[in-house]
Design a protein around this motif. Structure first.
Motif, PDB file in Angstrom:
ATOM      1  N   ARG A 124      21.362 -12.268 -29.450  1.00 32.70           N
ATOM      2  CA  ARG A 124      21.352 -11.477 -28.221  1.00 32.70           C
ATOM      3  C   ARG A 124      21.490  -9.995 -28.524  1.00 32.70           C
ATOM      4  O   ARG A 124      20.877  -9.160 -27.843  1.00 32.70           O
ATOM      5  N   LEU A 125      22.276  -9.664 -29.525  1.00 36.73           N
ATOM      6  CA  LEU A 125      22.412  -8.264 -29.916  1.00 36.73           C
ATOM      7  C   LEU A 125      21.088  -7.732 -30.441  1.00 36.73           C
ATOM      8  O   LEU A 125      20.679  -6.613 -30.103  1.00 36.73           O
ATOM      9  N   CYS A 126      20.414  -8.545 -31.234  1.00 35.73           N
ATOM     10  CA  CYS A 126      19.096  -8.143 -31.755  1.00 35.73           C
ATOM     11  C   CYS A 126      18.092  -7.992 -30.620  1.00 35.73           C
ATOM     12  O   CYS A 126      17.314  -7.031 -30.582  1.00 35.73           O
ATOM     13  N   LEU A 127      18.117  -8.947 -29.671  1.00 31.00           N
ATOM     14  CA  LEU A 127      17.187  -8.878 -28.544  1.00 31.00           C
ATOM     15  C   LEU A 127      17.479  -7.653 -27.681  1.00 31.00           C
ATOM     16  O   LEU A 127      16.549  -6.981 -27.207  1.00 31.00           O
ATOM     17  N   LYS A 128      18.748  -7.342 -27.510  1.00 36.90           N
ATOM     18  CA  LYS A 128      19.114  -6.157 -26.723  1.00 36.90           C
ATOM     19  C   LYS A 128      18.596  -4.887 -27.383  1.00 36.90           C
ATOM     20  O   LYS A 128      18.089  -3.978 -26.710  1.00 36.90           O
ATOM     21  N   SER A 159      13.133 -14.076 -28.180  1.00 38.67           N
ATOM     22  CA  SER A 159      13.196 -14.391 -26.752  1.00 38.67           C
ATOM     23  C   SER A 159      13.365 -15.872 -26.472  1.00 38.67           C
ATOM     24  O   SER A 159      13.668 -16.257 -25.340  1.00 38.67           O
ATOM     25  N   TYR A 168      17.724 -13.406 -19.347  1.00 35.53           N
ATOM     26  CA  TYR A 168      17.699 -12.143 -20.089  1.00 35.53           C
ATOM     27  C   TYR A 168      18.807 -11.182 -19.676  1.00 35.53           C
ATOM     28  O   TYR A 168      18.942 -10.108 -20.279  1.00 35.53           O
ATOM     29  N   SER A 171      21.029  -9.664 -22.231  1.00 36.17           N
ATOM     30  CA  SER A 171      20.363  -8.963 -23.333  1.00 36.17           C
ATOM     31  C   SER A 171      19.708  -7.665 -22.903  1.00 36.17           C
ATOM     32  O   SER A 171      19.160  -6.944 -23.747  1.00 36.17           O
ATOM     33  N   ARG A 590      19.832  -3.211 -17.297  1.00 37.38           N
ATOM     34  CA  ARG A 590      20.713  -4.103 -16.546  1.00 37.38           C
ATOM     35  C   ARG A 590      21.101  -3.453 -15.212  1.00 37.38           C
ATOM     36  O   ARG A 590      21.525  -2.297 -15.167  1.00 37.38           O
TER      37      ARG A 590
END
Length: 777
Positions: A124-128, A159, A168, A171, A590
């Motif tokens: 999730r950190l990578c996706l963010k 994803s 999502y 993220s 967000r």
């Protein structure tokens, strides 16, 4: 959009006690509460519905079992992937009665779970971080850089598969706080074409003083809020505590003027067809479709809306079972977890209609049967009941709350209107204008403007929607409206007589007429609302001479083309330029909502003046492309967090909490948007067949004028050959006229196409590209 009206004139007073020279307890407290709301919302999300699945996204719950089995398998091969951690866990297990082998298995499962959670956190950190990359938006169309190609591949990898609606949310990146110097620089650039040299020099001095002194202090608080809360502009927390934050509260909920016309907006039905002329049948199908959408929403079965990357879905939470609750100084938005009924208004009466029977959603035919019962009911309205809805149309006030509880808790509000509306008549343009005004304000008492949305069904089967603005923006309402229209016509359908399909359970309990003991004076609210409604001048038309198909052949952005046409039309109409508002979304972040694109630029004004001054065509073309590219750059900046107006708004809010006055911010926030514009995109193109069934075209929607001496313009591209436009202004201003401005827009569109493609034959002399106009069924 309509929020521009409130953003111009909003004001509030904060009297913080105990302020010292460095810190404001009031401001810090407000920032702290914003963060608490944001974190509570994240915790609540885990407890609701499918949020276990969304909470571990982009992994899946089944992946936990895979990790556990993999770790247990390595233990049997006498290898230790935990590097001694499993043994450490086993030493500290509180259960001593287990066998050694059982303790080892439990320890391995605990280690596997921790490893699985760490992998989820890392993914999730990578996706963010990946979703924070926005350079792709600024690249030339059709020329993707190597970096962006790699980025696209990584986004697809991280994803996961089959995301749910809210998958999502955890993220999405936070909205960045722009630098003070960048915001001030862009602001001064945006107002240069609107000021003479003396005015501009004065504003520059105010801006420079603000940037070098108070601005840095205010910026510190915003940065602190951005570290603590998920969105420094919004950061609201909804459905349990009903608490709103800065944007929602100060732009919408603290406004004491009427929200009808000034804030609410509307959406129209199909232009060329009415699926059935039977009012009750149309209501039956559509109401059923609304609840099908709500079921998908609750189960998170709706696909996340996305461009290249997913958009924030936070606004979807309050589509249904939501109402704006009036208060003395500020209103609140309240959302209930569920509601099994709607409230229906007909001829001055209010009815509670339950759409679930023993846990089963009523069929369209059964809902039609219940609606017909309401239409056939001859009971007169109670004293004062007929015009009760005027209390939501006039000045805001908190009255008779307990009597209104049933309406406020309803899934949504329905009006069965005795009028007929259609564009098929001797003067179709005038018909559309009346239709738009009816949806925007009706009779000022036959809509419930405080509900999240109200649906109107006319006597001839036509329909429309009116939405309250504070809880969400137009694309969210447009999404559910598109779904409802498509399901109504293409999935549910009607029988040969025009009735809903299916059978009826005649034992259904009758809709319950609501009882009232109304004491408040309604006439004052109704008089305020009626004066406002009568002052609205509306013009709606479908421009079918050409659409985005020919515009794209000119290698120009369709949105940029329309915005330049609006600048040209306004200059021809008023002989000057004005501050122009174009709504842009910030849902790449967000809890993002909107940002302003200031479409009147140095480049656009230079182009308009050159064209009107008779400069050579090649010079005008060059200036047009420069203006269009500048507009697109500003639009992309707004979408990616580089806009200026939300930043200036938040700086103003902080200054009020600090109890300090800023001449610069005071002037910025008081500038009127005399041209407020918004594009309504078609989001679910897969639901409509624009080639084979082009008669099934919605005319989009619109909103009231933002400034008393200005225009509101909403536009929508349909297919390749149609542009629908909605223009509003006020009769009371002698300098504005919606029909004349519409004529100027038509002329500007043709002039721009002629300029950009002098050899391209226009279709305004033919019927090319026009859908076959069929009479309403």
């Amino acid at each position: 959009m309509a929020e521009a009206h409130q953003a111009v004139a909003f004001q509030f007073t904060v009297t913080p006690e105990g302020i010292d020279l460095q810190l404001s307890h009031q401001a810090l407290s407000e920032i702290y509460l914003s963060g608490v709301r944001s974190w509570k919302k994240r915790i609540i999300r885990i407890k609701v519905g499918n949020n276990v699945i969304s909470g571990v996204y982009p992994a899946s719950p089944s992946s936990w079992l895979f990790v556990v089995i993999a770790i247990l398998a390595t233990m049997y091969t006498r290898s230790d992937p935990s590097m001694g951690l499993i043994a450490k866990i086993q030493e500290h297990l509180p259960v001593s009665q287990m066998s050694t082998q059982c303790q080892a298995v439990v320890s391995a499962v605990l280690f596997s779970t921790m490893l699985w959670l760490m992998l989820i956190f890392t993914m999730r950190l990578c996706l963010k971080q990946l979703l924070s990359y926005h350079r792709w938006m600024f690249e030339q169309h059709g020329k993707m850089s190597t970096t962006t190609k790699i980025w696209v591949a990584l986004v697809r990898i991280f994803s996961g598969r089959k995301p749910l609606l809210y998958s999502y949310q955890g993220s999405l990146p936070n909205l960045p706080v722009p630098a003070i110097k960048d915001t001030v620089k862009r602001y001064l650039e945006s107002v240069r074409p609107l000021m003479n040299d003396a005015e501009y020099k004065r504003m520059t001095n105010l801006a420079t003083e603000f940037e070098s002194s108070l601005g840095n202090r205010l910026q510190w608080y915003l940065k602190l809020k951005s570290l603590w809360a998920s969105n420094y502009v919004i950061s609201r927390f909804s459905f349990v505590f009903q608490v709103s934050d800065w944007w929602e509260e100060y732009v919408y909920l603290r406004g004491r003027g009427p929200i009808m016309v000034n804030s609410n907006y509307y959406g129209m039905d199909f232009l060329y067809v009415t699926p059935t002329p039977i009012q009750a049948a149309r209501a039956g199908n559509c109401i059923h479709a609304f609840f099908l959408y709500r079921r998908k929403l609750n189960k998170e079965e709706l696909k996340p809306v996305s461009t290249v990357i997913p958009l924030c879905a936070a606004q979807c939470e309050r589509i249904f079972n939501t109402a704006r609750i009036p208060g003395e100084e500020t209103d609140t938005v309240q959302h209930w977890q569920d509601s099994d009924y709607i409230v229906v208004y007909h001829r001055g009466r209010y009815f509670r209609l339950r759409v679930y029977q023993a846990g089963r959603l009523l069929s369209p035919r059964e809902i039609e049967f219940q609606i017909q019962r309401i239409l056939d009911d001859t009971t007169p309205p109670s004293q004062g009941e007929a015009k009760l809805g005027a209390l939501t149309a006039g000045d805001s006030s908190g009255v008779n709350k307990r009597s209104l509880d049933c309406i406020e808790r309803a899934a949504f509000f329905v009006t069965l209107d005795d009028e007929e509306h259609s564009m098929m008549g001797e003067d179709s343009a005038e018909c559309l204008d009346r239709y738009a005004k009816s949806l925007l304000h009706g009779k000022c008492y036959d809509r419930w403007f405080d509900k999240s949305f109200s649906v109107v069904y006319y006597k001839n089967g036509k329909s429309g929607i009116n939405a309250e603005h504070s809880w969400a923006d137009a694309p969210v309402v447009a999404h559910v409206w598109e779904y409802t229209l498509a399901v109504d016509s293409f999935q549910l359908g009607y029988n040969e007589e025009g009735h809903c399909k299916g059978e009826v359970d005649s034992s259904l309990p009758r809709p319950q007429k609501l009882s009232w003991e109304i004491t408040p004076e309604i006439s004052q609210s109704l008089a305020v609302a009626q004066a406002l409604a009568d002052d609205v001048d509306f013009h709606v038309f479908s421009f079918r001479d050409f659409g985005k198909g020919k515009i794209k052949k000119c290698r120009v952005s369709p949105d940029g083309f329309i915005q330049m046409a609006l600048q040209l039309a306004y200059y021809r109409n008023r002989g000057t330029f004005c501050l122009t508002y174009e709504a842009s979304m910030t849902r790449l972040f967000r809890e993002g909502r909107t940002e302003t694109v200031r479409s009147c630029t140095n480049e656009s004004s230079a182009f308009v003046q050159a064209l009107e001054g008779g400069e050579p065509a090649d010079v005008c073309r060059r200036l047009f492309r420069a203006a269009s590219e500048k507009h697109q750059h500003l639009y992309r900046m707004a979408m990616t967090g580089g806009g200026i107006d939300r930043h200036l708004f938040c700086l103003y809010v902080v200054s009020k909490y600090l109890g300090v006055d800023s001449p610069f911010l005071n002037e910025v926030l008081s500038e009127p948007w005399r041209l407020s514009t918004s594009q309504t995109p078609v989001q679910q193109v897969e639901l409509f067949d624009m080639v084979n069934h082009s008669e099934y075209i919605s005319c989009g929607g619109g909103f009231g004028p933002v400034a008393d001496d200005g225009y509101g313009v909403s536009y929508m591209f349909l297919g390749e050959n149609i542009i629908n436009l909605h223009i509003s202004c006020k009769h009371s201003c002698p300098e504005t006229d919606a029909h004349k401005f519409g004529g100027q827009i038509r002329k500007a569109l043709h002039d721009l196409l002629k300029l950009l493609s002098p050899n391209l034959k226009e279709s305004n002399k033919t019927d090319e590209g026009r859908p076959e106009v069929k009479k309403d069924k």
